[in-house]
Design an enzyme around this catalytic site. Structure first.
Site, short mmCIF file in Angstrom:
data_model
loop_
_atom_site.label_atom_id
_atom_site.label_comp_id
_atom_site.label_asym_id
_atom_site.label_seq_id
_atom_site.Cartn_x
_atom_site.Cartn_y
_atom_site.Cartn_z
N TYR A 218 0.84 -1.20 0.00
CA TYR A 218 0.00 0.00 0.00
C TYR A 218 0.88 1.26 0.00
O TYR A 218 0.72 2.15 -0.84
CB TYR A 218 -0.94 -0.01 1.22
N ASP B 80 2.00 -2.47 12.43
CA ASP B 80 1.67 -1.25 13.18
C ASP B 80 2.89 -0.74 13.94
O ASP B 80 3.34 -1.38 14.89
CB ASP B 80 0.57 -1.56 14.23
N1 UDP Z 1 -6.67 -0.27 16.47
C1 UDP Z 1 -7.11 -1.12 17.48
N2 UDP Z 1 -8.29 -1.78 17.29
C2 UDP Z 1 -9.06 -1.63 16.17
C3 UDP Z 1 -8.61 -0.76 15.16
C4 UDP Z 1 -7.40 -0.09 15.35
O1 UDP Z 1 -6.44 -1.28 18.50
O2 UDP Z 1 -10.11 -2.28 16.06
C5 UDP Z 1 -5.41 0.48 16.65
C6 UDP Z 1 -4.37 0.18 15.59
O3 UDP Z 1 -3.56 -0.89 15.99
C7 UDP Z 1 -3.61 1.49 15.50
C8 UDP Z 1 -4.65 2.55 15.87
O4 UDP Z 1 -5.70 1.84 16.52
O5 UDP Z 1 -2.60 1.53 16.47
C9 UDP Z 1 -5.22 3.26 14.65
O6 UDP Z 1 -5.61 2.28 13.70
P1 UDP Z 1 -6.48 2.64 12.43
O7 UDP Z 1 -6.81 1.33 11.75
O8 UDP Z 1 -7.62 3.50 12.81
O9 UDP Z 1 -5.53 3.52 11.53
P2 UDP Z 1 -4.06 3.22 10.95
O10 UDP Z 1 -3.11 3.80 11.96
O11 UDP Z 1 -3.91 1.76 10.75
O12 UDP Z 1 -4.04 3.99 9.67
#
Ligand code: UDP
Length: 335
Positions: free
Chosen positions: A146, A290
């Site tokens: 991505y 992450d």
């Molecule tokens: N996250 C989480 N549970 C969820 C979705 C996201 O703990 O159901 C965490 C994820 O690991 C990251 C943060 O929330 O640290 C933001 O994730 P999101 O998917 O919103 O955005 P990203 O940072 O992946 O673009």
């Protein structure tokens, strides 16, 4: 008085629809949207003046017809796939849609003498963070297809500037979040993977408890820190970028965030305060790819575009998302 016709690809999507609305209702632009409505929603385009062309950006005939029909002065390009995990299992889908398909737009721009392109890029182009907060000078070594699919388009845009004088602004978003302040349009993804909507859906009992992906990160409370930036602030940055190129500005890349990080636990606490209800939570494994912390240094966007986020408080952001979820559509578009 109209300020020109802007072509917005993916204008029926989450960030696209908020930008389209701002371009028309506040900035006085005429807008043509090209969207295949695979992820976009017809109902997300609320301004009647907007012309919606239901087509894929890779469809050269449709793109050519738009450029011959309208005097397009600038292109804002959102249309893209954005699931990191899927990009790992099906990279060709991402390179085809995110890297190859926009070439059709660039060919048409070159042919018709349009030299202003705003690109919806991402902090995923940086890869594993080496320093925090991250500036635009941070090394770009994406850690998933991505991120590469977006970085490759940044490179293509650089080369198009050198060769054809086609100028661009790469806007590298951190975590887009929230909904329009009046609750009229918002975030409706399927599947929904983002933290804030998932927290709010868990509060409403629409899904099971929120899984916190990892609580053993090297951060103060063990959960990941992200820079959540309000979608209307992002929209305004696109308008600023368009004005900047319209005034003859050179190609640049700008981070868009708030400069402030919030941990998953802090977001949960803020959501409890906004909703007045407990968030059902369970703790799970880390999600692959992450990084512990992603926070933007946004000083360059201020310097070059005169852009600053208006909403920097996580509770304020969550309030708008909660309003959308409790609106007539309960956070979903009909169409
Ligand atoms: N996250 C989480 N549970 C969820 C979705 C996201 O703990 O159901 C965490 C994820 O690991 C990251 C943060 O929330 O640290 C933001 O994730 P999101 O998917 O919103 O955005 P990203 O940072 O992946 O673009």
């Amino acid at each position: 008085m109209s300020r020109g016709v802007v072509l917005v690809s993916g204008g029926a999507g989450y960030i696209g629809s908020h930008t389209v609305r701002m371009l028309v209702e506040e900035a006085g632009y005429q807008v043509v949207v090209i969207d295949n409505l695979v992820f976009g929603h017809r109902d997300a385009i609320v301004s009647e003046e907007v012309i919606l062309v239901e087509a894929d950006i890779g469809d050269a005939d449709s793109v050519e017809e738009i450029f011959t029909t309208y005097n397009i002065t600038g292109v804002i390009h959102f249309a893209a796939f954005c699931f990191v995990g899927e990009s790992v299992t099906d990279p060709l889908k991402y390179y085809k849609n995110n890297t190859a398909a926009p070439l059709t737009l660039l060919h048409a721009m070159r042919k018709h003498g349009c030299d202003q392109f705003i690109f919806s890029s991402t902090c995923a182009t940086y890869g594993a963070p080496q320093e925090m907060p991250m500036t635009e000078r941070h090394s770009q070594q994406p850690i998933n297809p991505y991120g590469w699919s977006k970085l490759m388009l940044e490179q293509i845009l650089h080369d198009c500037d050198q060769a054809y004088g086609l100028r661009s602004v790469n806007l590298r978003y951190f975590n887009a979040s929230g909904c329009s302040s009046d609750g009229l349009i918002g975030e409706d993804h399927d599947p929904e993977t983002h933290l804030i909507p998932n927290i709010l859906r868990a509060v409403r009992g629409e899904i099971g408890p929120l899984t916190v992906f990892g609580s053993d990160y090297p951060t103060a409370d063990g959960t990941c820190i992200r820079d959540y930036v309000h979608v209307e602030d992002l929209a305004r940055a696109h308008v600023s970028a368009l004005n900047y190129l319209g005034e003859g500005g050179a190609s640049v890349a700008c981070n868009l965030g708030t400069g402030k990080g919030a941990s998953v636990k802090e977001v949960i606490v803020a959501a409890q305060s906004v909703t007045g209800k407990p968030v059902p939570v369970e703790y799970g494994e880390r999600r692959e790819g992450d990084p512990p912390e992603l926070v933007a240094d946004c000083s360059f966007a201020k310097e070059v575009l005169g852009w600053e986020p208006k909403i920097t408080d996580i509770e304020e952001i969550i309030k708008t998302a909660w309003a959308w979820m409790n609106g007539p559509g309960e956070g979903k578009y009909q169409e």
